[in-house]
Design a protein around this motif. Structure first.
Motif, short mmCIF file in Angstrom:
data_model
loop_
_atom_site.label_atom_id
_atom_site.label_comp_id
_atom_site.label_asym_id
_atom_site.label_seq_id
_atom_site.Cartn_x
_atom_site.Cartn_y
_atom_site.Cartn_z
N VAL A 137 44.45 32.64 29.17
CA VAL A 137 45.86 32.64 29.57
C VAL A 137 46.02 32.01 30.95
O VAL A 137 46.93 31.20 31.18
N ALA A 138 45.13 32.37 31.88
CA ALA A 138 45.22 31.80 33.23
C ALA A 138 45.05 30.29 33.21
O ALA A 138 45.75 29.56 33.92
N SER A 139 44.11 29.80 32.39
CA SER A 139 43.90 28.35 32.30
C SER A 139 45.12 27.65 31.73
O SER A 139 45.47 26.53 32.15
N LYS A 140 45.79 28.29 30.76
CA LYS A 140 47.01 27.71 30.20
C LYS A 140 48.11 27.61 31.25
O LYS A 140 48.82 26.61 31.33
N TYR A 141 48.24 28.65 32.06
CA TYR A 141 49.24 28.62 33.12
C TYR A 141 48.91 27.54 34.15
O TYR A 141 49.79 26.82 34.63
N PHE A 142 47.63 27.41 34.51
CA PHE A 142 47.22 26.36 35.44
C PHE A 142 47.52 24.98 34.86
O PHE A 142 48.00 24.08 35.57
N TYR A 143 47.23 24.81 33.59
CA TYR A 143 47.43 23.51 32.93
C TYR A 143 48.91 23.11 32.95
O TYR A 143 49.25 21.93 33.08
N LYS A 144 49.80 24.11 32.83
CA LYS A 144 51.23 23.83 32.80
C LYS A 144 51.85 23.82 34.20
O LYS A 144 53.07 23.67 34.33
N GLY A 145 51.02 24.01 35.22
CA GLY A 145 51.53 23.99 36.59
C GLY A 145 52.18 25.28 37.03
O GLY A 145 52.80 25.32 38.10
N GLN A 146 52.04 26.35 36.24
CA GLN A 146 52.61 27.65 36.60
C GLN A 146 51.55 28.45 37.37
O GLN A 146 51.01 29.44 36.89
N TYR A 147 51.31 28.00 38.61
CA TYR A 147 50.18 28.53 39.38
C TYR A 147 50.37 29.99 39.78
O TYR A 147 49.40 30.74 39.90
N THR A 148 51.63 30.38 40.00
CA THR A 148 51.88 31.76 40.43
C THR A 148 51.39 32.76 39.38
O THR A 148 50.70 33.73 39.71
N TRP A 149 51.74 32.50 38.10
CA TRP A 149 51.34 33.42 37.04
C TRP A 149 49.84 33.40 36.85
O TRP A 149 49.22 34.45 36.61
N ALA A 150 49.24 32.21 36.94
CA ALA A 150 47.78 32.12 36.78
C ALA A 150 47.06 32.90 37.87
O ALA A 150 46.10 33.64 37.61
N ILE A 151 47.53 32.76 39.11
CA ILE A 151 46.90 33.46 40.23
C ILE A 151 47.07 34.97 40.09
O ILE A 151 46.14 35.74 40.37
N LEU A 152 48.24 35.41 39.62
CA LEU A 152 48.46 36.84 39.43
C LEU A 152 47.52 37.41 38.37
O LEU A 152 46.94 38.49 38.55
N ILE A 153 47.37 36.69 37.25
CA ILE A 153 46.49 37.15 36.18
C ILE A 153 45.06 37.30 36.70
O ILE A 153 44.39 38.32 36.47
N ILE A 154 44.57 36.27 37.40
CA ILE A 154 43.20 36.30 37.93
C ILE A 154 43.07 37.36 39.03
O ILE A 154 42.04 38.05 39.13
N SER A 155 44.10 37.53 39.84
CA SER A 155 44.05 38.50 40.94
C SER A 155 43.93 39.92 40.41
O SER A 155 43.14 40.72 40.92
N PHE A 156 44.73 40.25 39.39
CA PHE A 156 44.63 41.57 38.79
C PHE A 156 43.25 41.81 38.20
O PHE A 156 42.67 42.89 38.34
N ARG A 157 42.70 40.78 37.55
CA ARG A 157 41.35 40.88 36.99
C ARG A 157 40.32 41.13 38.07
O ARG A 157 39.46 42.01 37.96
N CYS A 158 40.38 40.36 39.16
CA CYS A 158 39.39 40.49 40.25
C CYS A 158 39.52 41.83 40.96
O CYS A 158 38.51 42.46 41.31
N LEU A 159 40.76 42.27 41.19
CA LEU A 159 40.97 43.54 41.88
C LEU A 159 40.41 44.70 41.07
O LEU A 159 39.68 45.55 41.61
N SER A 160 40.73 44.75 39.79
CA SER A 160 40.24 45.86 38.96
C SER A 160 38.72 45.82 38.84
O SER A 160 38.06 46.86 38.87
N SER A 161 38.14 44.62 38.73
CA SER A 161 36.69 44.50 38.64
C SER A 161 36.03 44.98 39.92
O SER A 161 35.02 45.70 39.89
N LEU A 162 36.60 44.61 41.07
CA LEU A 162 36.04 45.03 42.36
C LEU A 162 36.06 46.55 42.50
O LEU A 162 35.06 47.17 42.89
N ILE A 163 37.20 47.16 42.17
CA ILE A 163 37.33 48.61 42.30
C ILE A 163 36.36 49.33 41.36
O ILE A 163 35.68 50.29 41.76
N THR A 164 36.28 48.88 40.11
CA THR A 164 35.39 49.55 39.16
C THR A 164 33.92 49.39 39.56
O THR A 164 33.12 50.32 39.37
N GLN A 165 33.56 48.23 40.13
CA GLN A 165 32.17 48.04 40.58
C GLN A 165 31.84 48.98 41.74
O GLN A 165 30.75 49.54 41.81
#
Length: 378
Positions: A29-57
């Motif tokens: 999904v993030a790559s699709k948003y990047f491809y379409k130039g919708q960088y805000t949504w792509a960054i949000l998707i990746i940010s939520f993923r990274c934040l949750s992964s960091l906390i769980t680790q």
């Protein structure tokens, strides 16, 4: 303590598959948003993923460290390295599969067996490891899956062009919320001796209660964001502050260090943004009533603001559909909530008392309270 069953093992396998697929869908999904130039949504998707992964680790490594205080330091360094590369959850899944398979399919023992091979020990290990995983998945659900669901619904409401990958992300989010909330409650019932078995009908009622109330709330916040992103942020910060203040007032004792306890309370404040949790295992009638009365008033208030402030928007078909879904999900969710707590929720609550099973009785007079008994109890 209840037994680990074949059904639990199958749900574990399904959880692993959903976890892996969810990672792939997020990056897709993030790559699709990047491809379409919708960088805000792509960054949000990746940010939520990274934040949750960091906390769980962080929490996963601390639990390994607490459980392996007498272990070889070299082993702890390897565990830290694995968690540093955000793969700690896969270690836990490996142990869960190992002990879960033994507990579900090799429960009978003949002759003399060692303490670590005793069926009761295997059962306890399988249940404890599964409980830890489900605790981490609760963090992931409300730090990543639920916010991503909010983003996807907001994008669908904001833009008319809908794509398959958006619907795929929404479906995966709902699957993640479903499995994590039900599995958490199952682990709670198995880990606490006073809890009754979580049967199929009670699982369904509980699932619909959680999903419907969470969906209603996400739709409400999406409407606020459409009206004013700044107002949405202010509202969420205000509600998080109330949840965080409540956790402080409860004097939670989940973590051994003050720093981790502060982080834990911060996360619980985020969890309380989306759903109710009784973090001390006390009677829930008053706090849960206050919680959902507040959510109902805020939801109705949001719809009234639209009605009087943006009458032109009210005439749009998407607002009519979203408004009806919001109210319908809220009403049905509260109905399922009442049914669950009236007919399926245990009337006894966890108390930190001395209790023994066959394994504990041979260990001495003191029993260590499990992590799950200090965790958020519903």
């Amino acid at each position: 303590m209840m037994k680990y069953t074949k059904e639990n093992f199958i749900f574990l396998l399904c959880g692993i598959i959903i976890y892996i697929v969810d990672i792939g869908v997020d990056f897709w999904v993030a790559s699709k948003y990047f491809y379409k130039g919708q960088y805000t949504w792509a960054i949000l998707i990746i940010s939520f993923r990274c934040l949750s992964s960091l906390i769980t680790q962080i929490f996963s490594y601390q639990w390994f460290k607490n459980d392996c205080e007498d272990t070889d330091p070299e082993k702890l360094r390897w565990i830290f390295l694995v968690h540093f590369f955000h793969c700690g959850i896969f270690i836990r899944y490996w142990f869960a599969l190992k002990y879960g398979c033994q507990a579900a399919f090799k429960q009978n023992s003949n002759g003399d067996v060692s303490e670590t091979d005793h069926p009761n020990f295997i059962q306890k290990q399988a249940i404890d490891i599964l409980a830890d995983i489900n605790m981490l998945r609760i963090f992931k659900t409300f730090l990543e899956t639920t916010p991503q669901l909010f983003v996807q619904i907001y994008v669908l409401m904001e833009h008319k062009n809908h794509n398959f990958y958006q619907y795929a992300a929404i479906i995966m989010s709902f699957c993640g919320i479903s499995f994590s909330t039900v599995d958490y409650q199952v682990s709670l019932r198995k880990s606490l001796p006073d809890k009754e078995r979580f049967r199929v009908l009670s699982k369904l009622v509980y699932l619909f209660y959680k999903l419907l109330t969470i969906t209603s709330w996400i739709l409400s916040i999406s409407l606020v964001t459409l009206l004013s992103a700044r107002s949405s942020v202010i509202l969420l910060i205000l509600l998080w502050s109330c949840g965080f203040a409540w956790t402080l007032k409860q004097h939670t004792t989940f973590c051994k260090s003050k720093e981790m306890e502060f982080l834990y309370r911060t996360i619980i404040g985020i969890v309380l943004l989306f759903t109710f949790f009784n973090i001390k295992g006390r009677k829930t009638k008053v706090p849960i009533s206050i919680y959902y009365v507040t959510h109902t008033l805020v939801t109705v208030g949001i719809l009234l603001v639209y009605w009087f402030w943006k009458p032109s928007v009210v005439k749009e078909i998407h607002f009519t559909i979203v408004g009806i879904l919001t109210i319908l999900c809220l009403v049905l969710g509260i109905v399922f909530l009442v049914v669950y707590y009236r007919f399926f929720h245990p009337t006894c609550y966890c108390k930190q008392r001395t209790c023994f099973d066959e394994v504990d009785r041979g260990a001495g007079d003191n029993v260590e309270i499990g992590r799950f008994q200090n965790f958020i109890m519903q």
